[in-house]
Design a protein around this motif. Structure first.
Motif, short mmCIF file in Angstrom:
data_model
loop_
_atom_site.label_atom_id
_atom_site.label_comp_id
_atom_site.label_asym_id
_atom_site.label_seq_id
_atom_site.Cartn_x
_atom_site.Cartn_y
_atom_site.Cartn_z
N ASN A 25 -0.84 32.40 3.36
CA ASN A 25 -1.08 31.44 2.19
C ASN A 25 -2.32 31.32 2.57
O ASN A 25 -2.34 30.84 3.56
CB ASN A 25 -0.63 30.02 2.19
N LEU A 26 -3.65 32.03 2.19
CA LEU A 26 -5.23 32.26 2.05
C LEU A 26 -5.59 31.58 0.87
O LEU A 26 -4.76 33.20 0.14
CB LEU A 26 -4.93 33.04 2.65
N GLU A 27 -6.64 31.07 0.36
CA GLU A 27 -7.71 31.55 -0.71
C GLU A 27 -8.67 32.02 -0.27
O GLU A 27 -9.90 31.22 0.78
CB GLU A 27 -7.42 30.18 -1.43
N ILE A 28 -9.50 32.77 -0.69
CA ILE A 28 -10.05 33.25 -0.90
C ILE A 28 -11.58 33.25 -1.83
O ILE A 28 -11.48 33.90 -3.03
CB ILE A 28 -10.77 35.10 -0.09
N ALA A 29 -12.73 32.08 -1.93
CA ALA A 29 -13.04 31.77 -3.52
C ALA A 29 -14.36 32.58 -3.62
O ALA A 29 -14.66 33.95 -2.70
CB ALA A 29 -13.98 30.22 -2.99
N ASP A 30 -14.89 33.09 -5.00
CA ASP A 30 -15.41 33.88 -5.46
C ASP A 30 -16.59 33.74 -4.80
O ASP A 30 -17.53 32.56 -4.25
CB ASP A 30 -15.42 33.51 -6.32
N GLY A 31 -17.57 34.80 -3.72
CA GLY A 31 -18.41 34.84 -2.95
C GLY A 31 -18.15 34.34 -1.92
O GLY A 31 -19.42 34.89 -0.90
N GLU A 32 -17.37 34.29 -1.56
CA GLU A 32 -16.83 33.55 -0.22
C GLU A 32 -16.54 35.03 1.23
O GLU A 32 -16.52 36.42 0.14
CB GLU A 32 -16.04 32.77 -0.19
N PHE A 33 -17.08 34.96 2.22
CA PHE A 33 -17.14 35.91 2.78
C PHE A 33 -15.95 35.51 3.79
O PHE A 33 -16.32 34.14 4.39
CB PHE A 33 -19.47 36.54 3.69
N LEU A 34 -14.90 36.26 4.32
CA LEU A 34 -14.53 36.73 5.26
C LEU A 34 -13.52 37.34 6.10
O LEU A 34 -14.14 38.38 5.57
CB LEU A 34 -12.88 36.16 4.49
N VAL A 35 -14.01 36.86 7.57
CA VAL A 35 -13.52 37.56 8.89
C VAL A 35 -11.89 37.46 9.58
O VAL A 35 -11.66 36.92 8.99
CB VAL A 35 -15.11 37.84 9.91
N LEU A 36 -11.15 38.35 9.15
CA LEU A 36 -9.84 38.56 10.30
C LEU A 36 -9.97 39.55 11.51
O LEU A 36 -10.31 40.37 11.27
CB LEU A 36 -8.75 39.29 9.46
N ARG A 61 3.38 35.97 -3.21
CA ARG A 61 2.64 37.09 -4.03
C ARG A 61 1.01 36.51 -4.33
O ARG A 61 0.83 36.76 -3.30
CB ARG A 61 2.54 36.21 -5.40
N ILE A 62 0.39 37.81 -4.79
CA ILE A 62 -1.00 38.47 -4.08
C ILE A 62 -2.00 37.65 -5.73
O ILE A 62 -1.22 38.64 -6.18
CB ILE A 62 -1.60 39.55 -3.40
N LEU A 63 -2.61 37.61 -6.11
CA LEU A 63 -3.72 37.02 -6.64
C LEU A 63 -4.97 37.37 -7.11
O LEU A 63 -5.31 36.83 -5.93
CB LEU A 63 -3.86 35.48 -7.87
N ILE A 64 -5.69 37.90 -7.64
CA ILE A 64 -7.26 38.66 -8.38
C ILE A 64 -7.64 37.83 -9.01
O ILE A 64 -6.92 38.36 -10.19
CB ILE A 64 -7.06 39.96 -7.83
N GLY A 65 -8.22 36.79 -9.21
CA GLY A 65 -8.45 35.96 -9.95
C GLY A 65 -7.33 34.91 -10.17
O GLY A 65 -6.55 34.51 -9.69
N ASP A 66 -7.14 35.09 -11.63
CA ASP A 66 -5.66 34.81 -12.30
C ASP A 66 -4.85 35.84 -12.86
O ASP A 66 -3.90 35.67 -13.36
CB ASP A 66 -6.48 34.07 -13.92
N LYS A 67 -5.48 36.95 -12.09
CA LYS A 67 -3.44 37.78 -12.32
C LYS A 67 -3.32 38.23 -11.24
O LYS A 67 -3.82 38.52 -10.07
CB LYS A 67 -4.97 38.88 -12.59
N ASP A 68 -2.05 38.01 -11.68
CA ASP A 68 -1.12 38.50 -10.24
C ASP A 68 -0.30 40.26 -10.35
O ASP A 68 -0.84 40.46 -11.26
CB ASP A 68 0.23 38.38 -10.77
N VAL A 69 -1.89 40.52 -9.45
CA VAL A 69 -1.15 42.00 -8.87
C VAL A 69 0.04 42.25 -7.78
O VAL A 69 -0.81 43.68 -7.24
CB VAL A 69 -3.17 42.33 -8.27
#
Length: 82
Positions: A25-36, A61-69
Motif C-alpha cells: 500500500n503506497l501512494e506517491i503524490a503528483d510531483g513527489e520524489f520517492l526513493v525505495l 491493483r496499481i493506479l496511475i492517476g485515476d486509471k487502473d493499469v
C-alpha cells in the motif's frame, strides 16, 4: 505527472509460497520524489517492474492517476524506468 497508487499490490511467483511483494500500500503524490531502499530481495525492483508492467500483479491493483493499469500492457502506461 500523476499520482501513483499501489493498492494491496502483491506479486507471488509461480511455485513460491512467499510473495516477493506482499500487499503493498503506497501512494506517491503528483510531483513527489520517492526513493525505495532496503536489503536485497525485499521487493524494490519487483515493485517498480510491476508499476512498469514488466511483472504481473498477482493480487491488488496499481493506479496511475485515476486509471487502473494493473492489467494494462507496458506501452499503455506512458511511463519509463531507468
Amino acid at each position: 505527472m500523476a499520482t501513483v497508487t499501489f493498492d494491496q499490490a502483491t506479486r507471488l511467483y509461480p511455485g513460491s509460497g512467499t510473495p516477493a511483494v506482499d500487499a503493498l500500500n503506497l501512494e506517491i503524490a503528483d510531483g513527489e520524489f520517492l526513493v525505495l531502499v532496503g536489503p536485497s530481495g525485499c521487493g524494490k525492483s519487483t515493485s517498480l517492474r510491476m508499476l512498469a508492467g514488466l511483472e504481473e500483479v498477482s493480487d491488488g491493483r496499481i493506479l496511475i492517476g485515476d486509471k487502473d493499469v494493473t492489467h494494462a500492457e507496458p506501452k499503455e502506461r506512458d511511463i519509463a524506468m531507468v
